[in-house]
Design a protein around this motif. Structure first.
Motif, PDB file in Angstrom:
ATOM      1  N   GLU A   1      24.609  29.329  35.658  1.00  0.00           N
ATOM      2  CA  GLU A   1      25.453  30.518  35.543  1.00  0.00           C
ATOM      3  C   GLU A   1      26.922  30.154  35.741  1.00  0.00           C
ATOM      4  OE1 GLU A   1      23.994  33.485  38.273  1.00  0.00           O
ATOM      5  OE2 GLU A   1      21.995  33.478  37.370  1.00  0.00           O
ATOM      6  N   VAL A   2      27.198  29.223  36.644  1.00  0.00           N
ATOM      7  CA  VAL A   2      28.575  28.779  36.882  1.00  0.00           C
ATOM      8  C   VAL A   2      29.182  28.236  35.593  1.00  0.00           C
ATOM      9  CG1 VAL A   2      29.949  26.977  38.025  1.00  0.00           C
ATOM     10  CG2 VAL A   2      28.370  28.373  39.369  1.00  0.00           C
ATOM     11  N   GLU A   3      28.387  27.497  34.829  1.00  0.00           N
ATOM     12  CA  GLU A   3      28.878  26.949  33.559  1.00  0.00           C
ATOM     13  C   GLU A   3      29.423  28.046  32.650  1.00  0.00           C
ATOM     14  OE1 GLU A   3      25.312  24.891  32.250  1.00  0.00           O
ATOM     15  OE2 GLU A   3      26.144  22.973  32.920  1.00  0.00           O
ATOM     16  N   ASP A   4      28.808  29.219  32.711  1.00  0.00           N
ATOM     17  CA  ASP A   4      29.205  30.326  31.839  1.00  0.00           C
ATOM     18  C   ASP A   4      30.423  31.088  32.339  1.00  0.00           C
ATOM     19  OD1 ASP A   4      27.064  29.755  30.142  1.00  0.00           O
ATOM     20  OD2 ASP A   4      25.710  31.107  31.221  1.00  0.00           O
TER      21      ASP A   4
ATOM     22  N   PRO B   1      37.148  33.388  38.126  1.00  0.00           N
ATOM     23  CA  PRO B   1      37.001  33.128  39.565  1.00  0.00           C
ATOM     24  C   PRO B   1      36.188  34.177  40.321  1.00  0.00           C
ATOM     25  CG  PRO B   1      39.256  32.752  38.883  1.00  0.00           C
ATOM     26  CD  PRO B   1      38.530  33.331  37.703  1.00  0.00           C
ATOM     27  N   SER B   2      36.302  35.430  39.947  1.00  0.00           N
ATOM     28  CA  SER B   2      35.560  36.474  40.671  1.00  0.00           C
ATOM     29  C   SER B   2      34.057  36.361  40.441  1.00  0.00           C
ATOM     30  CB  SER B   2      36.050  37.863  40.269  1.00  0.00           C
ATOM     31  OG  SER B   2      35.754  38.115  38.911  1.00  0.00           O
ATOM     32  N   GLU B   3      33.647  35.752  39.333  1.00  0.00           N
ATOM     33  CA  GLU B   3      32.229  35.526  39.032  1.00  0.00           C
ATOM     34  C   GLU B   3      31.777  34.152  39.521  1.00  0.00           C
ATOM     35  OE1 GLU B   3      30.154  37.757  37.560  1.00  0.00           O
ATOM     36  OE2 GLU B   3      31.792  39.193  37.612  1.00  0.00           O
ATOM     37  N   LEU B   4      32.684  33.213  39.506  1.00  0.00           N
ATOM     38  CA  LEU B   4      32.393  31.831  39.879  1.00  0.00           C
ATOM     39  C   LEU B   4      32.110  31.686  41.375  1.00  0.00           C
ATOM     40  CD1 LEU B   4      32.527  28.785  38.960  1.00  0.00           C
ATOM     41  CD2 LEU B   4      34.938  28.886  39.560  1.00  0.00           C
ATOM     42  N   THR B   5      32.962  32.258  42.185  1.00  0.00           N
ATOM     43  CA  THR B   5      32.888  32.079  43.637  1.00  0.00           C
ATOM     44  C   THR B   5      31.551  32.496  44.240  1.00  0.00           C
ATOM     45  OG1 THR B   5      35.279  32.282  43.782  1.00  0.00           O
ATOM     46  CG2 THR B   5      34.040  32.639  45.811  1.00  0.00           C
TER      47      THR B   5
END
Length: 117
Positions: free
Chosen positions: A34-37, A42-46
């Protein structure tokens, strides 16, 4: 939706410690995919990286160094590296691919060990 949640809960409650370990590492792999996407969000990555970090912090804490000192020492180092890498990915996204490869490899190793036990 309640039925799915109840199924997942009962699956975890009836799982062995080894099966839970595999489920946790599998979840970490899923979160890294999911991180790859969302690398540019940043709000989705963290939260995803935090989830992976929390899994490996918990796994490292659960190691029983008295039972298998050398294995636990090696796993502690690997888990520590994974934790550090999750902290680096937001500013150095090129570190994600090696991180995914290591966690995938760890998953395969744990699945093999659990299936052979």
């Amino acid at each position: 939706m309640r039925g799915i949640a109840q199924y997942k809960k009962s699956r975890v409650e009836s799982a062995s410690q080894q099966q839970i370990l595999v489920l946790l590492v599998r979840t970490a792999v899923q979160k890294l995919y999911e991180v790859e996407d969302v690398l540019d969000q940043p709000s989705e990555l963290t939260p995803r990286l935090h989830h992976v970090r929390a899994i490996f912090l918990e796994l490292r804490q659960a190691l029983d160094h008295e039972l298998a000192p050398e294995l636990c020492s090696n796993l502690s180092r690997v888990y520590g590296w994974i934790i550090r890498e999750t902290l680096s990915v937001p500013s150095e996204p090129e570190r994600l691919e090696p991180l995914v490869q290591v966690v995938e490899s760890l998953l395969v190793s744990w699945e093999t060990a659990v299936n052979e036990a």
